[in-house]
Design an enzyme around this catalytic site. Structure first.
Site, PDB file in Angstrom:
ATOM      1  N   ASP A 111     -61.821  44.806 -10.321  1.00  0.00           N
ATOM      2  CA  ASP A 111     -61.072  45.777  -9.707  1.00  0.00           C
ATOM      3  C   ASP A 111     -61.510  47.227 -10.410  1.00  0.00           C
ATOM      4  OD1 ASP A 111     -59.351  47.128  -8.062  1.00  0.00           O
ATOM      5  OD2 ASP A 111     -57.692  45.988  -8.449  1.00  0.00           O
TER       6      ASP A 111
HETATM    7  C1  BGC Z   1     -57.089  48.130  -5.824  1.00  0.00           C
HETATM    8  C2  BGC Z   1     -57.898  47.215  -5.095  1.00  0.00           C
HETATM    9  C3  BGC Z   1     -58.809  47.933  -4.072  1.00  0.00           C
HETATM   10  C4  BGC Z   1     -59.816  48.900  -5.012  1.00  0.00           C
HETATM   11  C5  BGC Z   1     -60.842  49.523  -4.263  1.00  0.00           C
HETATM   12  C6  BGC Z   1     -58.045  49.052  -6.498  1.00  0.00           C
HETATM   13  O1  BGC Z   1     -57.269  50.209  -7.102  1.00  0.00           O
HETATM   14  O2  BGC Z   1     -56.212  47.263  -6.708  1.00  0.00           O
HETATM   15  O3  BGC Z   1     -56.999  46.258  -4.294  1.00  0.00           O
HETATM   16  O4  BGC Z   1     -59.812  46.859  -3.182  1.00  0.00           O
HETATM   17  O5  BGC Z   1     -58.973  49.666  -5.796  1.00  0.00           O
HETATM   18  O6  BGC Z   1     -60.256  50.506  -3.660  1.00  0.00           O
END
Ligand code: BGC
Length: 732
Positions: free
Chosen positions: A262
């Protein structure tokens, strides 16, 4: 698991890998964030040098095509880019938030939603979405419950699989197919007290029986990628968790896609206190088998040194690179990395809008309808007061994670009502409050006047989009601002009141139930929320949504979910004593000695699966094909569903099972089947569920998937409070 990739893809990726320098390999592990309307020179140079594998958050078609051109024409090996984006519930045509889509209990509708999202986002060159989010969510305080598919592993797995299919189709390389990403692996939904990013402590047996199953389904459905969760899982954050990523995902499940971290979650391993430096973080994440690093640069900065010092073998990096290259081949990017929008349907075309309307309509859950106030009769109604801050706000109805959806494309509830009401009904509109958090009561008297002079008042309340989603958890989930006070104020009127709630989570609405006549829960319904809701209110369509998550009476009941364990002292109606009824100085042992709170009933306000209809359904002749079933055999559950009303309607038929005794205790009920069925007025449908004893398997005391012989109870009905009346036995 069947092979995700053909032998020819395997061969091509391996061949390409053999030509790569170590730096180029490390580049393939790196995802960077785009910058919108321009290409910064460091990004272009990084791509030229083969140091960028993927760009996220770049959705300008010309820029995306130019980035791909630089990658394939100006880098040494010409490896195309993965273009990632959070296309969570639509791109331009916004569908209901995922929790709303889950309330449709329809894999078909959910698949269509993902299909539309894929087609529209592919038009600008997106080839990878960070969805489906299949975290089991049992805490409505957690803002990300809005993005989830609810509390139940079976429902979540079925709908998650439908999303994977909708995004990817059967052929990832076809125009308009994009790679999906099952996230967040795993346990993010169990964040303590619903605070986002918090610790998740989940015993292995619970993980395997509740949190992992939807991900296993997604892996089997061919989800091209997985995303590691931010959470600290039992002391080892997911991005550095070898047990999770290597043992479960790769060894047990034989998963062949790639794993992305993530945002900054590899770097955050140091913040968690799992590593002492970014180099350690890179080491732990690579050892765990996280293939691509989102945004932070621990890998590209440190893996070279870690290989030189022999802490990591280059072969381990090769495996990570191969996992990513194979996805690029499967997407057809080596054949054509460029996007020609004319090969794809227009965004927001009438079919897409129609699909979004259907999804919104079937996601709305009718929670209360005293005196059959709904549907509103067009003939008998002359004047409607439409009140509340959510009635005419095209932005707030879209919900969280709508990077690309626009307010201007929304049809609001007020628009929808006006369009259907025609000239015979007068509509008085007043937002009363500036937004859902507004505390200003100055317009309340005017709102009461409008209510008094109307035949019916429809109140559109709820939560603005920003109050749910990532990093938007709440400790109190009552209606925000002065909204509950507004209901109280209007209660003085004898005009019937319909409350439509637009929100990203279950709210604690117990205090206002008796102050309104009908309640329709519409989640954040998306672009076409207005017409969808208006048709339901006027009876042009019949409500059929069912809750994908239990609604608590008060926040102190959380977590409350239907598939709870029985405990040694289960709560029971006959022994329940409410706090105010406890005699003073009652003896310590005089109360029920059961698992209850003294100050609230032990059931939820509305159970999982609940949702009313304008029609009247009866479940008849629920039967099981045999009462004694040998393990390994199939069996059938059948019933007759009767519609005793004069309207055509849909019902979601739900099948629940209880395994009475297990080597580990079993939930009091588990959803094992569901079907959305259309039944014409005054007619009936015969419905059957083909079951296999494997459907009753669970992770046993040894944490092995197993079907245990013994006694079961089964019931089929319209929500999870159904009584389980059919007994059967599994035999060896
Ligand atoms: C979130 C994810 C997301 C990623 C990209 C993160 O902060 O937890 O779910 O896909 O950002 O935007």
């Amino acid at each position: 698991m069947s092979n995700l990739y053909s032998p020819s893809i395997e061969a091509q990726a391996t061949e390409l890998l053999s030509k790569m320098t170590l730096n180029e390999k490390l580049g393939q592990l790196s995802q960077v964030s785009g910058r919108g309307a321009q290409i910064p020179s460091e990004l272009a140079d990084g791509i030229r040098q083969g140091r960028v594998s993927s760009v996220l958050n770049e959705v300008d078609l010309d820029i995306v095509n130019e980035l791909q051109r630089i990658a394939v024409e100006e880098s040494r090996l010409g490896i195309p880019l993965l273009i990632g984006r959070d296309v969570i519930h639509g791109f331009k045509t916004i569908f209901p938030i995922p929790l709303g889509q889950a309330a449709t209990w329809s894999p078909d509708i959910v698949e269509k939603g993902a299909r539309v999202a894929a087609l529209e986002s592919a038009r600008v060159g997106v080839n990878w979405t960070f969805a489906p989010m299949i975290d089991i969510a049992r805490d409505p305080r957690w803002g990300r419950i809005a993005e989830s598919l609810g509390e139940d592993p079976f429902l979540c797995g079925q709908l998650g699989e439908a999303m994977v299919k909708g995004f990817q189709t059967d052929d990832l390389s076809s125009v308009g197919s994009i790679a999906s990403c099952a996230k967040h692996f795993v346990g993010y939904g169990a964040s303590e007290s619903g605070r986002d990013y918090n610790t998740a402590n989940i015993p292995e047996n619970e993980l395997r029986n509740v949190y992992l199953p939807p991900f296993h389904v997604a892996a089997k459905a061919g989800a091209a990628s997985f995303m590691a969760s931010f959470s600290d899982l039992n002391g080892v954050p997911a991005s550095g968790n070898q047990w999770l990523m290597k043992q479960v995902l790769r060894e047990e499940w034989q998963y062949q896609g790639f794993v992305v971290s993530d945002w900054d979650s590899i770097k955050d391993l140091q913040v968690h206190g799992l590593s002492a430096s970014q180099k350690d973080s890179a080491y732990l994440a690579a050892k765990a088998g996280v293939d691509m690093e989102m945004v932070s640069t621990c890998y590209i900065d440190n893996l070279g040194e870690l290989i030189a010092s022999k802490q990591i073998d280059e072969i381990e990096v090769d495996t990570m690179v191969l996992n990513i290259l194979k996805a690029k081949y499967a997407l057809g990017l080596f054949v054509n990395p460029f996007t020609d929008p004319s090969s794809l349907p227009d965004a927001l075309n009438s079919n897409h809008l129609e699909d979004a309307k259907e999804a919104a309509q079937k996601s709305c859950v009718l929670l209360q309808n005293n005196n059959h106030i709904l549907p509103i009769s067009k003939q008998a109604t002359k004047r409607i007061a439409v009140l509340g801050p959510m009635a005419n706000d095209g932005y707030e109805q879209l919900g969280t994670w709508i990077f690309d959806g626009e307010e201007k494309d929304s049809v609001t509830c007020l628009d929808g009502l006006r369009a259907l009401a025609g000239d015979n009904i007068e509509i008085d509109f007043m937002p009363v409050l500036a937004n859902s958090r507004d505390h200003d009561t100055q317009h309340f008297d005017k709102a009461l006047d409008l209510t008094n002079s109307a035949d019916i008042a429809i109140l559109f309340l709820g939560e603005e989009s920003i109050l749910s989603g990532e990093a938007h958890s709440r400790s109190n989930i009552d209606l925000p601002g002065a909204q509950a006070k507004l209901i109280e104020h209007l209660y003085a009127s004898s005009t019937p009141i319909v409350l439509v709630i637009l929100a990203g989570r279950p709210l604690t609405i117990q205090p206002i139930l008796n102050k309104v006549d009908s309640i329709l829960y519409a989640w954040h319904p998306g672009t076409m929320g207005g017409p969808a809701i208006a048709e339901l209110l006027f009876g042009d369509a019949c409500p059929s949504g069912k809750l994908p998550v239990s609604f608590p009476r008060v926040v102190g009941q959380i977590p409350i979910y239907y598939a709870q364990k029985n405990t040694g002292r289960p709560a029971a109606e006959h022994s329940y004593v409410y706090m105010d009824d406890v005699p003073q100085r009652a003896a310590q042992t005089s109360l029920g000695m059961a698992s209850t709170h003294l100050d609230t009933h032990f059931t939820p306000l509305y159970p999982f699966g609940f949702g009313m209809s304008y029609a009247n359904f009866a479940y008849e002749q629920v039967e099981i094909s045999s009462q004694s079933i040998k393990i390994g055999e199939t069996f059938k559950v059948s019933l007759r569903l009767e519609n005793h009303s004069n309207i055509d309607a849909e019902e979601v038929v739900q099948l629940y099972v209880r395994d009475l005794v297990g080597s580990v205790t079993r939930p009091v009920k588990q959803l094992k089947g569901f079907k959305r069925v259309h039944v014409k007025a005054h007619s009936q449908e015969h419905i059957s569920f083909e079951m296999h004893t494997d459907d009753l398997a669970f992770y046993d005391i040894r944490n092995q998937l197993n079907v245990e012989a013994g006694d079961f109870m089964l019931g089929v009905g319209s929500d999870s409070s159904v009584e389980l009346t059919l007994a059967f036995t599994l035999t060896n």
